[in-house]
Write an enzyme that holds these catalytic residues in place. Sequence first.
Site, short mmCIF file in Angstrom:
data_model
loop_
_atom_site.label_atom_id
_atom_site.label_comp_id
_atom_site.label_asym_id
_atom_site.label_seq_id
_atom_site.Cartn_x
_atom_site.Cartn_y
_atom_site.Cartn_z
N CYS A 86 0.60 -0.77 -0.08
CA CYS A 86 0.40 0.01 -0.17
C CYS A 86 1.04 0.76 -0.12
CB CYS A 86 -0.87 0.06 1.31
SG CYS A 86 0.25 0.11 2.44
O1 LIG Z 1 -1.17 3.35 2.93
S1 LIG Z 1 -1.27 2.97 4.13
O2 LIG Z 1 -2.54 2.92 4.86
O3 LIG Z 1 0.23 2.61 5.07
S2 LIG Z 1 -1.20 5.21 4.22
#
Ligand SMILES: O=S(=O)([O-])[S-]
Length: 146
Positions: A86
């Site tokens: 992510c």
């Molecule tokens: O992508 S995140 O959830 O670490 S901000």
Amino acid sequence: MNTKPSSESQIITIDVLKADDLLRNSKYRYLDVRTEEEFNKGHVDFGDVLNIPNMFNTPEGRVKNPNFMEQVQQVCTKDDHLIVGCQSGVRSVYATVDLLDAGFKHVYNMGGGFLAWVQNGLPVAVVTGDTKTEFPSPTSPLPANN
Ligand SMILES: O=S(=O)([O-])[S-]
């Protein structure tokens, strides 16, 4: 009390250098669970990168994508080898837990996410319109956001 077994303790987190090595030299695929907008601004540059958000941003905050698992299973099998990433390593933990709970057998969480990937000078691609621009040189700067 929630007695549902969770795979959280089974998560294996690898760093971006190990992820890069696995993507280059083995059958691992990269699953980016950020939003499409985040993905288009810049993502891990490998041909077979998947983008399936596990959360959406709403005015009320982040909400879980109710179709996440279904969407993953449209393009992956539980035997596929996946590296989940992510932005900075939070959402990918949730997504990895969901995948392990669903029976995916070969899933790694990429610690530090895309930010760590960029910080380590690893290859990045940016989608502008229909065009994907690649930054093969580790020293290439990312274009400024508009
Ligand atoms: O992508 S995140 O959830 O670490 S901000």
